[in-house]
Design an enzyme around this catalytic site. Sequence first.
Site, PDB file in Angstrom:
ATOM      1  N   HIS A 191      30.046  32.226  31.652  1.00 57.26           N
ATOM      2  CA  HIS A 191      30.082  30.769  31.823  1.00 57.26           C
ATOM      3  C   HIS A 191      31.163  30.135  30.954  1.00 57.26           C
ATOM      4  O   HIS A 191      31.778  29.156  31.322  1.00 57.26           O
ATOM      5  CB  HIS A 191      28.728  30.170  31.413  1.00 57.26           C
ATOM      6  CG  HIS A 191      27.642  30.494  32.385  1.00 57.26           C
ATOM      7  ND1 HIS A 191      26.318  30.364  32.085  1.00 57.26           N
ATOM      8  CD2 HIS A 191      27.700  30.942  33.640  1.00 57.26           C
ATOM      9  CE1 HIS A 191      25.603  30.717  33.133  1.00 57.26           C
ATOM     10  NE2 HIS A 191      26.421  31.079  34.088  1.00 57.26           N
ATOM     11  N   ARG A 298      35.671  30.719  46.476  1.00 55.59           N
ATOM     12  CA  ARG A 298      34.847  31.788  45.879  1.00 55.59           C
ATOM     13  C   ARG A 298      33.442  31.244  45.626  1.00 55.59           C
ATOM     14  O   ARG A 298      33.197  30.610  44.607  1.00 55.59           O
ATOM     15  CB  ARG A 298      35.444  32.239  44.553  1.00 55.59           C
ATOM     16  CG  ARG A 298      36.738  33.027  44.648  1.00 55.59           C
ATOM     17  CD  ARG A 298      37.155  33.460  43.248  1.00 55.59           C
ATOM     18  NE  ARG A 298      38.172  34.478  43.240  1.00 55.59           N
ATOM     19  CZ  ARG A 298      39.455  34.242  43.006  1.00 55.59           C
ATOM     20  NH1 ARG A 298      39.873  33.011  42.774  1.00 55.59           N
ATOM     21  NH2 ARG A 298      40.316  35.236  42.994  1.00 55.59           N
ATOM     22  N   ARG A 334      34.433  32.191  51.511  1.00 58.72           N
ATOM     23  CA  ARG A 334      34.175  33.631  51.388  1.00 58.72           C
ATOM     24  C   ARG A 334      32.713  33.831  51.010  1.00 58.72           C
ATOM     25  O   ARG A 334      32.215  33.168  50.101  1.00 58.72           O
ATOM     26  CB  ARG A 334      35.074  34.226  50.295  1.00 58.72           C
ATOM     27  CG  ARG A 334      34.848  35.721  50.176  1.00 58.72           C
ATOM     28  CD  ARG A 334      35.737  36.345  49.162  1.00 58.72           C
ATOM     29  NE  ARG A 334      35.349  35.980  47.799  1.00 58.72           N
ATOM     30  CZ  ARG A 334      35.996  36.403  46.716  1.00 58.72           C
ATOM     31  NH1 ARG A 334      37.066  37.167  46.846  1.00 58.72           N
ATOM     32  NH2 ARG A 334      35.599  36.061  45.513  1.00 58.72           N
ATOM     33  N   GLU A 434      40.954  44.334  50.716  1.00 57.95           N
ATOM     34  CA  GLU A 434      41.065  44.544  49.269  1.00 57.95           C
ATOM     35  C   GLU A 434      40.592  45.924  48.853  1.00 57.95           C
ATOM     36  O   GLU A 434      40.503  46.232  47.674  1.00 57.95           O
ATOM     37  CB  GLU A 434      40.343  43.448  48.483  1.00 57.95           C
ATOM     38  CG  GLU A 434      38.946  43.137  48.923  1.00 57.95           C
ATOM     39  CD  GLU A 434      38.309  41.977  48.150  1.00 57.95           C
ATOM     40  OE1 GLU A 434      38.869  41.508  47.145  1.00 57.95           O
ATOM     41  OE2 GLU A 434      37.216  41.551  48.560  1.00 57.95           O
ATOM     42  N   ASN A 457      43.985  41.495  43.858  1.00 57.37           N
ATOM     43  CA  ASN A 457      43.347  41.810  42.571  1.00 57.37           C
ATOM     44  C   ASN A 457      42.537  43.097  42.701  1.00 57.37           C
ATOM     45  O   ASN A 457      42.609  43.993  41.868  1.00 57.37           O
ATOM     46  CB  ASN A 457      42.425  40.674  42.126  1.00 57.37           C
ATOM     47  CG  ASN A 457      43.129  39.337  42.115  1.00 57.37           C
ATOM     48  OD1 ASN A 457      44.351  39.290  42.083  1.00 57.37           O
ATOM     49  ND2 ASN A 457      42.379  38.257  42.178  1.00 57.37           N
ATOM     50  N   ASP A 458      41.763  43.154  43.767  1.00 53.18           N
ATOM     51  CA  ASP A 458      40.962  44.367  43.973  1.00 53.18           C
ATOM     52  C   ASP A 458      41.778  45.480  44.614  1.00 53.18           C
ATOM     53  O   ASP A 458      41.572  46.650  44.319  1.00 53.18           O
ATOM     54  CB  ASP A 458      39.736  44.048  44.841  1.00 53.18           C
ATOM     55  CG  ASP A 458      38.624  43.462  43.991  1.00 53.18           C
ATOM     56  OD1 ASP A 458      38.339  44.034  42.925  1.00 53.18           O
ATOM     57  OD2 ASP A 458      38.064  42.426  44.373  1.00 53.18           O
ATOM     58  N   CYS A 505      45.491  36.188  49.129  1.00 50.69           N
ATOM     59  CA  CYS A 505      44.842  35.259  48.192  1.00 50.69           C
ATOM     60  C   CYS A 505      44.631  35.852  46.806  1.00 50.69           C
ATOM     61  O   CYS A 505      44.019  35.217  45.958  1.00 50.69           O
ATOM     62  CB  CYS A 505      43.524  34.760  48.767  1.00 50.69           C
ATOM     63  SG  CYS A 505      42.330  36.076  49.024  1.00 50.69           S
TER      64      CYS A 505
HETATM   65  C1  PEP Z   1      41.128  39.677  45.100  1.00 51.12           C
HETATM   66  O1  PEP Z   1      40.460  40.685  44.861  1.00 51.12           O
HETATM   67  O2  PEP Z   1      42.377  39.685  45.146  1.00 51.12           O
HETATM   68  C2  PEP Z   1      40.466  38.393  45.341  1.00 51.12           C
HETATM   69  C3  PEP Z   1      41.142  37.328  45.716  1.00 51.12           C
HETATM   70  O3  PEP Z   1      39.138  38.327  45.113  1.00 51.12           O
HETATM   71  P1  PEP Z   1      38.474  38.201  43.652  1.00 51.12           P
HETATM   72  O4  PEP Z   1      39.562  38.028  42.647  1.00 51.12           O
HETATM   73  O5  PEP Z   1      37.546  37.063  43.727  1.00 51.12           O
HETATM   74  O6  PEP Z   1      37.771  39.530  43.539  1.00 51.12           O
HETATM   75 MG    MG Z   2      38.355  40.660  45.284  1.00 52.15          MG
END
Ligand code: PEP
Ligand code: MG
Length: 577
Positions: A191, A298, A334, A434, A457-458, A505
């Site tokens: 948080h 998100r 999402r 991802e 990111n993933d 994204c």
């Molecule tokens: C990602 O994985 O790139 C993504 C946008 O999702 P998050 O960062 O919420 O896992």
């Molecule tokens: Mg992700």
Amino acid sequence: MEILEGIAVSPGVALGGALVIDNEGFLIPRSFVLRGAAEDEVQRFDRAIVAASQEILRTQNSMTEQLGEKVGAIFAAHLQILQDPRLRHEVEAAIREHGYSAEYAVTVTLGGYAKLFQQSANPVLAERAHDILDLERGLLRHLTGRPQDELGQLSSAVVLLAHNLTPGETAKLKPEFVLGFVTELGGVGGHTAIVARGLGIPAVVGIGRFLTRVTGREQVIVDGNRGLVILDPDEDTSARYRREVQHQKAAAAELEPLWNLPAETRDGVRILLTANIEFPKEAGACLRLGADGIGLYRTEFLYTSRREQPSEEDHFQAYAEVARAMQGRPVVIRTLDLGADKMGLAQADPEDEPNPFLGLRSIRLSLRHPDVFVPQLRAVLRASALGDVRVMFPLITTLPELRLAKEVLAQSMTDLENRGVSFRREIPVGMMVESPAAAILIDRFVKEVSFISIGTNDLVQYTLAVDRSNPCVANLFQTADPAVLRLIAASLRAAQQAGVKASLCGQMSGHAVYTMLLLGMGLRELSVPPNAIPEIKRVCRSVTVAECEAVAARALTLDSASEVETFLREEYQKLCF
Ligand code: PEP
Ligand code: MG
């Protein structure tokens, strides 16, 4: 000069003098009251509850006003715990039955709960310990008559260094005086991190032990973009960061005229520039900055603000607010991506996750818990009657998983129809790309969705086998790795061949150095953090598609992430901003 690495949880750069705050180490001796005085002591405790509750209520109101209901609700949850009759009963029993002083009874009872949470291997439950400690401190402050901590009363600008900051303490920080903060503890999904981002205070957490080496007289740089903290920087480093701060300010001012202009390349190709948001209140800022829509909402952050699961109505209220605010622009909602670094379904899944990023996370968790998934889908569908709402499933790895998610969506439509509730039956259904599995089999996936969004990111984490939130391997988290680029290129090609819209994204889309590469690879939609919109727009408006294609063609032949990065940086610099 000492450089420390931690987890970047709130972007931006800050330079300033250190202010080390102790963790209000209330040392409460094991003290007792006389038998006949127990009732007075209980009353003292009751008064402290009232005073602490009023204080939390004030924080809740001010947070709701500044950052919206979802952040305010974190403190509503605190209030709920504080006023829980069982907790009250336990403290009172400790006073009456053991003769403890009110202070000692509070420490024993709340401290005991905090320890239980802290010991949990589940990072989500472990995070809850900070909330309990926040309440303990609040009560002790009122019992001991200690003045309200000074954090809210700072009158000159500092960089805070602390062992830990609870969400309550973070909420009291005034951005005009707290330039940035650094903590030894903390993770990306807590948080505290969310409140810091909401307040726009650059922050790096999870540094590990370092305060013992700090005197409090240091100059400190907090690099919330890269997760770095620099103690007593040398003149060169200070000058470089000062330039970065100046540059950020000047660049932001210079970009203002672009807010109302479209992201269109010099040769007239329109790029859809949408925003990533976590809270409905952010929609207003996205519109001001000229976002074409919301490319990633998100929704798991609905879970940060409450102890119970959000109801269908809670989901709906949040989505309706965004759909209405965006006035017909697309809004991609999402579905829950809980687990791993995000707030988990604490109640539903108490079992430990030894390897959470490979565990019961994201769509897997939603599919395992229809009681959680279905209310969310119904709410998304209901919101689809209010604007151009689209639904997207995270972390899809197999076709059967995608089909199952779509089946649950279809069933939710039937439920709504039976209830006579209106929604858009043709709601576009998309998936995130991802996982390497999704990218490898993308030609099959695109036949079954209306759009894809690449989550780098993933995708980077799973392709390179590098934990995205582990500071020890942060240097190996290379977005521009040739293997990652190849998966992105293949996904974009497959989407184009199938006539399916594609967006990106992950954080990559918000870094201007990658924009030419992404446009050159065929991307025509980017979903970026709101504050990155103007800069990405500027790059789009400065290039032609042919220039971008040449950059991408060259980048895809290079052998390593560092070669790609160097090349892209040179190309970006040629744009002469
Ligand atoms: C990602 O994985 O790139 C993504 C946008 O999702 P998050 O960062 O919420 O896992
Ligand atoms: Mg992700």
